[in-house]
Design an enzyme around this catalytic site. Structure first.
Site, short mmCIF file in Angstrom:
data_model
loop_
_atom_site.label_atom_id
_atom_site.label_comp_id
_atom_site.label_asym_id
_atom_site.label_seq_id
_atom_site.Cartn_x
_atom_site.Cartn_y
_atom_site.Cartn_z
N GLU A 38 0.86 -1.18 0.00
CA GLU A 38 0.00 0.00 0.00
C GLU A 38 0.89 1.23 0.00
O GLU A 38 1.77 1.37 0.86
CB GLU A 38 -0.89 0.02 1.25
CG GLU A 38 -1.64 1.33 1.44
CD GLU A 38 -2.15 1.52 2.87
OE1 GLU A 38 -2.40 2.68 3.25
OE2 GLU A 38 -2.27 0.53 3.60
N ARG A 42 0.00 10.33 1.59
CA ARG A 42 0.38 11.32 2.60
C ARG A 42 1.42 12.30 2.06
O ARG A 42 1.77 13.25 2.74
CB ARG A 42 0.91 10.62 3.84
CG ARG A 42 -0.11 9.73 4.52
CD ARG A 42 0.47 9.05 5.74
NE ARG A 42 -0.45 8.09 6.32
CZ ARG A 42 -0.19 7.32 7.35
NH1 ARG A 42 1.00 7.40 7.94
NH2 ARG A 42 -1.08 6.47 7.82
N THR A 66 -4.67 5.91 2.55
CA THR A 66 -5.02 7.23 3.08
C THR A 66 -5.80 8.04 2.05
O THR A 66 -5.55 9.23 1.85
CB THR A 66 -3.77 8.01 3.54
OG1 THR A 66 -2.82 7.11 4.14
CG2 THR A 66 -4.13 9.05 4.59
N LYS A 126 -10.75 -2.00 7.26
CA LYS A 126 -9.55 -1.73 8.05
C LYS A 126 -9.99 -1.30 9.45
O LYS A 126 -10.93 -0.52 9.59
CB LYS A 126 -8.77 -0.61 7.36
CG LYS A 126 -7.65 0.03 8.16
CD LYS A 126 -6.99 1.12 7.31
CE LYS A 126 -5.99 1.95 8.08
NZ LYS A 126 -5.32 2.94 7.21
#
Length: 207
Positions: A38, A42, A66, A126
């Site tokens: 992943e 960010r 994210t 998640k």
């Protein structure tokens, strides 16, 4: 589709600050025996990093992490990501993912959020921040009333080599995720051999 991505029950979350680190880190993961990663959104180079991995390591399954809004999700899809991950539950983002037929893993931490995810058709979520919110105890508590729905979990937050087995030993846990395999510090130090060893140790634990 999503369940087939995590044969080693691992999802390393990688944050890249420098584009020159992308290929060495991906190679280190692959050398250790892992074919999924992943890349978090960010930093501003996330989309470019995904494109680089897809071009140079076509066998690597690359997720985009994210993802906080539909715009980021669209960018991730355009870059070639195979799936998306979010820290929270955003109905609009889930809807956009469905429209684009893009496999998506929202984040939850409460029973109410889990029920909302189920209502929206999500069967893989998640759990974040897992360790700070009860860890293995939280997962066991959620497992009792919800396992029959077919829900599966990817716990993230506070997971490392010392507690990895506790999580992956549970049948409801599809994979454990986090940055312990390739932390920002390790990447900054060019510790690619250590990343490879972390992968091997993690795979040995989850067997």
């Amino acid at each position: 589709m999503l369940t087939s991505f995590f044969k080693h029950k691992l999802m390393p979350a990688i944050t890249f600050h420098n584009i020159e680190d992308v290929l060495p880190v991906t190679n280190a993961l692959q050398e250790g025996g892992l074919d999924v990663m992943e890349i978090t959104f960010r930093t501003g180079i996330a989309a470019k990093a995904i494109e680089l991995v897809r071009k140079n390591f076509p066998e690597m399954i690359v997720g985009a992490g994210t993802l906080l809004n539909s715009e980021q999700l669209a960018i991730a899809v355009q870059a070639g990501a195979s799936f998306g991950v979010a820290p929270g539950l955003n109905e609009k983002v889930i809807g956009t993912a469905a429209e684009k037929n893009f496999p998506f893993i929202p984040g939850i931490i409460t029973a109410s959020e889990l029920e909302k995810a189920l209502t929206l058709g999500c069967r893989l979520v998640k759990i974040f921040p897992c360790n700070l919110s009860g860890g293995i105890g939280l997962i066991r508590a959620l497992q009792s009333p919800y396992a029959h729905t077919g829900i599966q979990f990817i716990p993230m937050g506070g997971i490392n080599l010392s507690n990895l087995h506790e999580y992956t030993a549970l049948n409801i846990v599809l994979a454990a995720g986090g940055s312990w395999i390739a932390s920002e510090e390790l990447i900054g130090q060019k510790g690619f051999d250590i990343i490879t060893e972390n992968v091997r140790c993690s795979i040995a634990i989850t067997r």
